[in-house]
Write a protein that holds these residues in place. Structure first.
Motif, short mmCIF file in Angstrom:
data_model
loop_
_atom_site.label_atom_id
_atom_site.label_comp_id
_atom_site.label_asym_id
_atom_site.label_seq_id
_atom_site.Cartn_x
_atom_site.Cartn_y
_atom_site.Cartn_z
N ASP A 1 -7.28 17.16 -25.51
CA ASP A 1 -8.54 17.15 -26.26
C ASP A 1 -8.47 17.98 -27.53
OD1 ASP A 1 -8.41 19.63 -25.06
OD2 ASP A 1 -10.52 19.69 -24.47
N ARG B 1 -11.15 20.54 -31.62
CA ARG B 1 -11.46 20.22 -30.24
C ARG B 1 -12.33 18.98 -30.20
NH1 ARG B 1 -15.58 20.86 -26.72
NH2 ARG B 1 -15.01 20.86 -24.52
N SER C 1 -14.58 16.85 -28.09
CA SER C 1 -15.37 16.95 -26.86
C SER C 1 -15.41 15.65 -26.07
CB SER C 1 -16.80 17.39 -27.20
OG SER C 1 -17.40 16.47 -28.09
N ASN C 2 -15.20 14.53 -26.74
CA ASN C 2 -15.26 13.24 -26.05
C ASN C 2 -13.89 12.63 -25.82
OD1 ASN C 2 -14.80 12.77 -28.76
ND2 ASN C 2 -16.05 10.91 -28.86
N ASP D 1 -15.38 22.03 -33.29
CA ASP D 1 -15.76 20.99 -32.34
C ASP D 1 -16.31 19.78 -33.08
OD1 ASP D 1 -15.68 21.86 -29.32
OD2 ASP D 1 -16.30 23.64 -30.45
#
Length: 267
Positions: free
Chosen positions: A137, A122, A124-125, A163
């Motif tokens: 994402d 994943r 996040s940005n 993440d």
């Protein structure tokens, strides 16, 4: 023309006795010359969203089929390399992919090895879409293993979702490799933080890790850090030159190896 090869002794950050071997050439030409490896950790060319450019097969890596070719990937998406790697009988396979590749990739892998699980990277940005589509994402990391493989330290993955932000580019670039005053050197360079945990938890010190699509050398960097031998293959001359320089620099770092040190960041 032809395959070029460089071998170096790993006497730096990963500790003495490690070696890495880099090949500049087509992996389907190089793989038959190898004797065997313990693991494969690789990020093969992606089948890209919206590329939609059908091209004919022309030998090389894309003999079996080509769905489409995105910009910067002259031979597109192929699975021919899997059979060539399977001959080397790695215990563990870690393959990065996107949703468009996932089904066919797993189907092909399961001809030779058993599926461990699918991890989700994943980001996040990740950017928000401008079209009426979901925010993309996530990417996927397929872990497969030989029937006799040990899980090593798989329980240290406390979630299948990991993440890790995308690498920043431009003036914010730190880990991302840039050329020509800030231009991104490789469009899909993976962060060390999404590669190193797999090297650490699914392989052992002294093992040999293969990456037949080396790119700018992230898997090799992680292997050297963790005291693993590394074999990398890259067809693109620019990426090969970057990886060769990067791994020489990594290998020149003073020994920092600590057995079973936690990967950073923890998922």
């Amino acid at each position: 023309g032809g395959v070029q090869r460089v071998v170096a002794a790993g006497d730096g950050v990963g500790g003495a006795g490690m070696t890495y071997t880099l090949y500049h050439g087509d992996c389907l030409e190089v793989l038959p010359t190898l004797a065997g490896v313990d693991a494969v950790v690789t990020d093969p060319p992606y089948l890209a969203v919206g590329s939609g450019v059908p091209i004919a097969t022309d030998g090389g890596v894309a003999k079996k089929f080509v769905r489409s070719t995105p910009v910067g990937m002259p031979w597109g998406f192929s699975l021919d390399w899997i059979a060539a790697v399977a001959r080397l009988e790695p215990q563990h396979w870690v393959v990065y992919c996107n949703a468009l590749m996932l089904g066919e990739l797993i189907t092909e892998l399961e001809k030779y090895v058993k599926l461990g699980t699918v991890f989700v990277w994943r980001k996040s940005n990740a950017p928000y879409p401008t079209r009426n589509v979901p925010r993309f994402d996530c990417e996927f990391i397929v872990w497969a293993k030989h029937r006799n493989a040990k899980n090593i330290r798989a329980r240290e993955f406390t979630s299948q979702v990991i993440d890790v932000p995308l690498l920043q580019a431009g003036c914010f670039a730190t880990e991302r490799i840039t050329v020509n005053g800030g231009q991104t050197a490789h469009p899909t360079q993976k962060p060390l933080a999404i590669v190193r945990p797999f090297v650490q938890r699914l392989t052992e010190r002294g093992w040999t890790i293969l990456d037949p699509f080396m790119g700018t050398g992230t898997t090799g960097d992680a292997a050297i850090m963790e005291g693993r031998n590394f074999i990398g293959i890259e067809k693109d001359a620019d990426y090969y030159a970057i990886a060769r320089k990067r791994l020489a620099a990594a290998n020149a770092q003073p020994p920092l190896f600590v057995a079973d040190a936690p990967a950073v960041p923890e998922p």
